[in-house]
Scaffold this motif. Structure first.
Motif, mmCIF file in Angstrom:
data_model
loop_
_atom_site.group_PDB
_atom_site.id
_atom_site.type_symbol
_atom_site.label_atom_id
_atom_site.label_comp_id
_atom_site.label_asym_id
_atom_site.label_seq_id
_atom_site.Cartn_x
_atom_site.Cartn_y
_atom_site.Cartn_z
ATOM 1 N N GLN A 96 9.433 -1.213 1.459
ATOM 2 C CA GLN A 96 10.065 -1.176 0.146
ATOM 3 C C GLN A 96 8.988 -1.066 -0.939
ATOM 4 O OE1 GLN A 96 11.809 -4.843 -1.348
ATOM 5 N NE2 GLN A 96 13.622 -3.699 -1.984
ATOM 6 N N VAL A 97 9.266 -0.297 -1.985
ATOM 7 C CA VAL A 97 8.330 -0.175 -3.106
ATOM 8 C C VAL A 97 8.442 -1.440 -3.952
ATOM 9 C CG1 VAL A 97 7.695 1.138 -5.164
ATOM 10 C CG2 VAL A 97 8.557 2.328 -3.142
ATOM 11 N N THR A 98 7.338 -2.164 -4.043
ATOM 12 C CA THR A 98 7.262 -3.378 -4.853
ATOM 13 C C THR A 98 5.961 -3.351 -5.647
ATOM 14 O OG1 THR A 98 6.102 -4.631 -3.139
ATOM 15 C CG2 THR A 98 8.512 -4.725 -3.100
ATOM 16 N N GLU A 99 5.885 -4.186 -6.659
ATOM 17 C CA GLU A 99 4.630 -4.306 -7.425
ATOM 18 C C GLU A 99 3.500 -4.698 -6.475
ATOM 19 O OE1 GLU A 99 3.564 -3.983 -10.622
ATOM 20 O OE2 GLU A 99 5.459 -3.406 -11.527
ATOM 21 N N LYS A 100 3.774 -5.637 -5.591
ATOM 22 C CA LYS A 100 2.757 -6.128 -4.656
ATOM 23 C C LYS A 100 2.274 -5.011 -3.725
ATOM 24 C CE LYS A 100 2.012 -9.498 -1.006
ATOM 25 N NZ LYS A 100 2.625 -10.471 -0.123
ATOM 26 N N SER A 101 3.211 -4.238 -3.157
ATOM 27 C CA SER A 101 2.807 -3.184 -2.218
ATOM 28 C C SER A 101 1.983 -2.105 -2.919
ATOM 29 C CB SER A 101 4.029 -2.574 -1.523
ATOM 30 O OG SER A 101 4.833 -1.855 -2.425
ATOM 31 N N CYS A 102 2.307 -1.809 -4.159
ATOM 32 C CA CYS A 102 1.539 -0.799 -4.898
ATOM 33 C C CYS A 102 0.144 -1.304 -5.243
ATOM 34 C CB CYS A 102 2.290 -0.376 -6.151
ATOM 35 S SG CYS A 102 3.779 0.556 -5.762
ATOM 36 N N LYS A 103 0.067 -2.565 -5.621
ATOM 37 C CA LYS A 103 -1.241 -3.149 -5.938
ATOM 38 C C LYS A 103 -2.109 -3.197 -4.692
ATOM 39 C CE LYS A 103 -3.418 -7.158 -8.048
ATOM 40 N NZ LYS A 103 -3.213 -8.470 -8.678
ATOM 41 N N GLU A 104 -1.539 -3.664 -3.576
ATOM 42 C CA GLU A 104 -2.298 -3.750 -2.328
ATOM 43 C C GLU A 104 -2.648 -2.367 -1.787
ATOM 44 O OE1 GLU A 104 0.157 -6.102 0.250
ATOM 45 O OE2 GLU A 104 -0.411 -7.981 -0.727
ATOM 46 N N GLY A 159 -3.547 0.157 -3.526
ATOM 47 C CA GLY A 159 -4.571 0.808 -4.338
ATOM 48 C C GLY A 159 -4.031 1.764 -5.378
ATOM 49 N N ALA A 160 -2.807 1.551 -5.818
ATOM 50 C CA ALA A 160 -2.227 2.427 -6.844
ATOM 51 C C ALA A 160 -3.001 2.290 -8.156
ATOM 52 C CB ALA A 160 -0.763 2.067 -7.074
ATOM 53 N N ASN A 161 -3.018 3.360 -8.910
ATOM 54 C CA ASN A 161 -3.612 3.355 -10.238
ATOM 55 C C ASN A 161 -2.966 2.233 -11.056
ATOM 56 O OD1 ASN A 161 -3.866 3.982 -13.107
ATOM 57 N ND2 ASN A 161 -4.651 5.961 -12.442
ATOM 58 N N PRO A 162 -3.736 1.458 -11.819
ATOM 59 C CA PRO A 162 -3.153 0.374 -12.602
ATOM 60 C C PRO A 162 -2.066 0.836 -13.584
ATOM 61 C CG PRO A 162 -5.543 0.215 -12.611
ATOM 62 C CD PRO A 162 -5.187 1.509 -11.951
ATOM 63 N N ASN A 163 -2.077 2.095 -13.973
ATOM 64 C CA ASN A 163 -1.083 2.618 -14.916
ATOM 65 C C ASN A 163 0.015 3.426 -14.230
ATOM 66 O OD1 ASN A 163 -2.501 1.580 -17.150
ATOM 67 N ND2 ASN A 163 -3.910 3.297 -17.055
ATOM 68 N N TRP A 164 0.271 3.160 -12.953
ATOM 69 C CA TRP A 164 1.256 3.954 -12.220
ATOM 70 C C TRP A 164 2.650 3.821 -12.826
ATOM 71 C CZ3 TRP A 164 5.356 1.667 -9.560
ATOM 72 C CH2 TRP A 164 5.269 0.297 -9.314
ATOM 73 N N LYS A 165 3.435 4.874 -12.646
ATOM 74 C CA LYS A 165 4.824 4.919 -13.120
ATOM 75 C C LYS A 165 5.727 5.170 -11.929
ATOM 76 C CE LYS A 165 3.729 4.526 -17.435
ATOM 77 N NZ LYS A 165 3.890 3.237 -18.063
ATOM 78 N N PHE A 166 6.976 4.801 -12.065
ATOM 79 C CA PHE A 166 7.929 4.942 -10.966
ATOM 80 C C PHE A 166 9.058 5.886 -11.360
ATOM 81 C CE2 PHE A 166 11.754 3.664 -8.668
ATOM 82 C CZ PHE A 166 11.301 3.814 -7.371
ATOM 83 N N LEU A 167 9.303 6.893 -10.516
ATOM 84 C CA LEU A 167 10.435 7.806 -10.669
ATOM 85 C C LEU A 167 11.284 7.739 -9.404
ATOM 86 C CD1 LEU A 167 8.723 10.969 -12.154
ATOM 87 C CD2 LEU A 167 10.329 9.465 -13.305
#
Length: 74
Positions: free
Chosen positions: A18-26, A28-36
């Motif tokens: 599942q896409v979560t803030e935690k999974s994106c941070k872990e 290595g997503a860009n700190p300014n990532w956006k979700f569509l």
């Protein structure tokens, strides 16, 4: 599309993806990532924090799509 019988196995196979803030941070997503996301949303795909949060562009994009469709009919 006649694949309803596969749903339980698919949910099991994709558990934890599942896409979560935690999974994106872990991940290595860009700190300014956006979700569509193309609607409709399924709860097992993305959590509420991401889907309705400040990073989400889901609803502005959906409104843009509405106006584009109306212009095409015009």
């Amino acid at each position: 599309m006649d694949q309803e019988h596969e749903k339980p196995q698919r949910l099991k196979d994709f558990n934890g993806f599942q896409v979560t803030e935690k999974s994106c941070k872990e991940g290595g997503a860009n700190p300014n990532w956006k979700f569509l996301h193309c609607l409709p949303r399924k709860e097992h795909e993305v959590d509420d924090e991401v889907f309705r949060g400040p990073r989400s562009l889901v609803f502005p994009e959906a409104e843009n799509r509405k106006w584009i469709i109306m212009a095409m009919f015009e």
